[in-house]
Design an enzyme around this catalytic site. Sequence first.
Site, mmCIF file in Angstrom:
data_model
loop_
_atom_site.group_PDB
_atom_site.id
_atom_site.type_symbol
_atom_site.label_atom_id
_atom_site.label_comp_id
_atom_site.label_asym_id
_atom_site.label_seq_id
_atom_site.Cartn_x
_atom_site.Cartn_y
_atom_site.Cartn_z
ATOM 1 N N LYS A 196 0.840 -1.211 0.000
ATOM 2 C CA LYS A 196 0.000 0.000 0.000
ATOM 3 C C LYS A 196 0.877 1.264 0.000
ATOM 4 C CE LYS A 196 -2.493 -1.617 3.598
ATOM 5 N NZ LYS A 196 -2.277 -3.063 3.643
ATOM 6 N N THR A 197 1.885 1.287 0.857
ATOM 7 C CA THR A 197 2.790 2.444 0.886
ATOM 8 C C THR A 197 3.580 2.507 -0.423
ATOM 9 O OG1 THR A 197 3.053 1.939 3.230
ATOM 10 C CG2 THR A 197 4.502 3.634 2.331
ATOM 11 N N ARG A 206 6.319 -8.298 1.250
ATOM 12 C CA ARG A 206 7.188 -7.880 2.360
ATOM 13 C C ARG A 206 7.840 -9.095 3.016
ATOM 14 N NH1 ARG A 206 4.303 -4.467 6.732
ATOM 15 N NH2 ARG A 206 4.386 -2.838 5.168
ATOM 16 N N ASP A 239 -1.196 6.222 6.937
ATOM 17 C CA ASP A 239 -1.292 4.782 7.176
ATOM 18 C C ASP A 239 -2.216 4.532 8.370
ATOM 19 O OD1 ASP A 239 -0.751 2.184 6.648
ATOM 20 O OD2 ASP A 239 1.301 2.185 7.402
ATOM 21 N N THR A 277 -5.728 -1.718 7.103
ATOM 22 C CA THR A 277 -5.928 -3.166 7.076
ATOM 23 C C THR A 277 -7.383 -3.466 7.443
ATOM 24 O OG1 THR A 277 -5.146 -3.169 9.358
ATOM 25 C CG2 THR A 277 -3.556 -3.799 7.668
#
Length: 358
Positions: free
Chosen positions: A86-87, A239, A131, A180
């Site tokens: 997302k980032t 990740r 975030d 999330t």
Amino acid sequence: MAIISDNENINLGIKKNSSVKKNPMIKPENNEYDKTYENSIRPKDFDNYIGQSALKETLKITLEAAKLREKPLDHMLFYGPPGLGKTTIAGVIASQMGVEIRITSAPSLERPRDIIGILMSLKGGEILFIDEIHRLNKVAEEILYPAMEDFTLDMTTGKSQTAKTLRVPLPKFTLIGATTKAGELSGPLRDRFGIIHRLEFYTIRELTQVVMRTAGILDIKINEQGAEAIAKRSRGTPRIANRLVKRVSDFAIVKYDGIITEDVANKSLDILKIDEFGLDTTDRALLDLIINKYDGGPVGIETIAAALSEDVRTIEDVCEPYLLQAGLLQRTPRGRKVSPEGYRHLGMKMPSEQQTLF
Ligand code: ADE
């Protein structure tokens, strides 16, 4: 940091609290080390951003249209499990638009002056990335509404009868929110996003490409089969794949001949106690707990978290999404239940009387 002690074991310096040891290394927690490492390998453009093809295609059109209209991008909300980029996609959007991105998270916007300060320091066209936006407090949210809608800050001066509302214009910016837990966002906030998109788990093929790309950047020697072996145990999450390739590379250098092959990857991941499904010791402890202490469930999330000495958020955000997606766990109104596949995964059979419930 893990210390490799011998062929079979690694000393993680962690106290045992269940039959299975915890392995903290693959958790997508956002600590400083992870952030620096992640930043160094983050793709900066769509061509290097692997996966999420549906999102990429719509974004390319949206960006092109905004450039042609010479207007800022619509506000966007990205949601989905942690570690899916997302980032990273927000960073790609900023660099494709040639604008700066300011990255913050809701828990650090506790006081009104935190959010006001950031909004007032933005320049035209810039992207503000928040975030964990579901954790924004009510006051911060209400400051954001006119900022998102009309690019203004409504400030109140004076008290009660003499109070005046001052409208301060803001530069036209784009807010990108990430969460999330889209369900925990308030309706009015959600409605102010023009684009809302769910990020999906990655396929093995996509993760293999992510591993190959990262290995290339970090000068790690690997072949396609080695990358695929890592991808298979990365829970659909880049990740995690990126973290595992570094760990496996340590093993390849110290214990093998420096090249990550399928065999080297599998042996290293076995030692790290990451199984063929990508489950780590915490995930297996969770399934094991529900099966052996609660007859397979249903059992409440608080009970599970307390028994595993983990916080509820870690279980909900980190462990569960993949266990649910892999069909090993089920969520019911009365709590969590292990599925027949979950039993099989731990080498157990589901008691026949429970099986009829599924
Ligand atoms: N690293 C993390 N996410 C990535 C992605 N989607 N593409 C390429 N490299 C990545």
